[in-house]
Design an enzyme around this catalytic site. Structure first.
Site, PDB file in Angstrom:
ATOM      1  N   LYS A  74      -5.342  -9.438  16.074  1.00 52.36           N
ATOM      2  CA  LYS A  74      -4.551  -8.506  15.266  1.00 52.36           C
ATOM      3  C   LYS A  74      -5.129  -7.096  15.218  1.00 52.36           C
ATOM      4  CE  LYS A  74      -4.360 -12.304  12.058  1.00 52.36           C
ATOM      5  NZ  LYS A  74      -4.187 -12.801  10.706  1.00 52.36           N
ATOM      6  N   ASP A  85      -5.660 -19.289   5.474  1.00 51.45           N
ATOM      7  CA  ASP A  85      -4.648 -18.959   4.453  1.00 51.45           C
ATOM      8  C   ASP A  85      -3.688 -20.114   4.153  1.00 51.45           C
ATOM      9  OD1 ASP A  85      -3.477 -18.657   6.934  1.00 51.45           O
ATOM     10  OD2 ASP A  85      -2.353 -16.861   6.401  1.00 51.45           O
TER      11      ASP A  85
END
Ligand code: ADP
Length: 461
Positions: free
Chosen positions: A165, A200
């Site tokens: 990312k 997450d």
């Protein structure tokens, strides 16, 4: 001149190629279950990595005390503190802050990045007060949600495999990121330790479980997608020597890498070929928010080229990869006006095309086709997970109420997608079984989930 007639065969073919009738969904669910099993048998045994989270105990609601959470998963990081009051008082107070990471730190050194994070955390800790109290003689404890590929080695350690990312920080890959953070906190003079390093999805499961004991699965549908679930230690052949007091552990499936039997089109294949990771994350590329708008854009280009859907001229904007976002296609599907005015203005503003009513109708059909395929495949994936759990111990899922906790911007903000997902689950399970399966939005459970996991893994308990 705009001609929709010539674009019609493109739409018809698309709908055919994207079709997800029950046998296709059933195949996806079965293949998901089989791939999960293969990934649990041996590392590298399947598309699904089936990563051990080392989370063996989920929150019960009895947790007490002050806990922090730190979430690093993109260009922002979030810090949060929560004061837990046990069974009756539950969450007494929560505060959080979001800090954006300066561009230059994303390609600097590991020390610089972690010093920045630790110093922001130290500033946040300085403002602690009011309802937040740390018992005398204790260090603060934090959960650390870290959404990059990590080889987890225990509940509180993990080696960074690589940055993704847009991050390219030197010196961290191959190192224990918890150690990196602990060292930086030490340099800042901050008295805090990381008690739980989590993904997450795992944090979302923990956050939802705190409120509802029947949560067994968590699914994220946002920019990307992932799922995790509660597994029996006995059902994990590749797990050697790991002891779990509860006999259970959370498995992070990394299901975005699933690829078996997906109904893919020429548009999907072209998008994949031009992506930074060709051949990888095919399930993610078919169902997640980063890609749905781009698939639609590619179809519209084809319709413009072969069918002059928007007239002779094809604007540069329409030809720009990722110009059309998933929020755009979702907005277009919410337009209920007679002349599809909103569709027209989104098309004009975002892609530069002029459209008449027929063209707009066709565009909405394209959006619906792609959202429908995505939602239904995601639903089949969820059923695959439930099926795998049920096959191992009859009654664990289907004999009782079972909750799947959902989070992520795509699931939250795209009503049609959500409806298609739920419909597919109901079709696959049938009325009897699906009446026990609750698919529930657990908004932002991941922040508090990480703090809860710091509590369940506290060194003081
Ligand atoms: P992330 O997955 O990036 O951590 P989110 O869970 O908030 O963060 O998901 C953001 C993604 O959700 C966006 O990339 C987009 O694909 C999708 N999304 C956001 N808003 C909408 C919307 N209105 N309609 C459909 N999809 C949306």
């Amino acid at each position: 001149t705009i001609s929709t007639a010539a674009a019609l065969p493109v739409l018809t073919k698309l709908q055919l190629d994207c079709a997800t009738p029950l046998p296709v969904l059933r195949h996806i669910a079965d293949a998901m279950a089989a791939d999960m099993r293969a990934g649990l048998a041996v590392d590298g045994g399947s598309d699904l990595k089936m990563i051990l989270s080392y989370v063996d105990c989920l929150p019960t609601g009895n947790e007490r005390g002050l806990f922090y959470a730190l979430d690093l998963g993109g260009t922002n990081f979030r810090v949060l503190r929560t004061q837990l009051g046990g069974r009756d008082d539950r969450v007494i107070a929560t505060e959080f802050e979001q800090v954006s990471i300066p561009q230059e730190l994303m390609s600097g050194t590991s020390e610089e990045l972690f010093d920045f994070i630790a110093s922001a955390l130290a500033n946040f800790v300085k403002k602690e007060g009011g309802k937040f109290v740390l018992p005398n003689g204790r260090s603060r404890e934090t959960g650390f949600t870290f959404s990059f590929p990590v080889k987890q080695t225990s509940i509180d350690s993990g080696i960074l495999i690589k940055w993704t990312k847009g991050f390219s920080v030197s010196g961290t890959p191959g190192k224990d990121i918890v150690a990196c953070l602990n060292e930086a906190m030490g340099r800042q003079g901050l008295d805090m330790r990381v008690s739980a390093l989590v993904n997450d999805t795992v944090a979302t499961l923990a956050g939802a479980r705190y409120w509802d004991n029947d949560v067994l699965v968590a699914v994220i549908l946002g920019t990307g997608t992932n799922a995790c679930y509660v597994e029996s230690v006995d059902a994990i052949p590749k797990l050697q020597g790991h002891k779990s007091s509860s006999g259970k552990t959370i498995i992070n499936t990394e299901w975005g890498a699933f690829s078996n039997g997906l109904p893919l089109t020429v548009y999907d294949r072209a998008m994949d070929a031009e992506s930074i990771n060709p051949g990888e994350q095919l399930f993610e590329k078919t169902i997640s928010g980063m890609y749905l708008g781009e698939i639609v854009r590619r179809v519209l280009v084809r319709m413009a080229e072969t069918g002059s859907l928007f007239g002779k001229h094809i604007p540069q904007k329409l030809q720009t990869p990722f110009a059309l976002g998933t929020p755009n296609i979702s907005s277009m599907q919410q337009d209920t006006s007679e002349d599809l005015e909103a569709v027209g203005s989104i098309l004009y503003e975002v892609t530069g095309v002029d459209s008449n009513l027929d063209a707009r109708r066709m565009v909405v059909d394209v959006c619906d086709t792609i959202a429908k395929r995505g939602g239904r495949l995601a639903g089949a994936g969820i059923v695959g997970i439930l099926q795998k759990m049920e096959e191992d111990s009859k009654g664990v899922v289907f004999g009782r109420r079972t909750v799947v906790a959902m989070d992520g911007g795509l699931y939250e903000h795209y009503p049609q997608y959500k409806r298609y997902l739920k419909e597919a689950v109901a079709e696959l399970l049938g009325p009897e079984l699906s009446s026990h399966v609750v698919i529930e939005h657990s908004k932002d459970g991941s922040g508090i989930g990480a703090a809860l996991l710091a509590a369940t893994n506290s060194i003081y308990e």
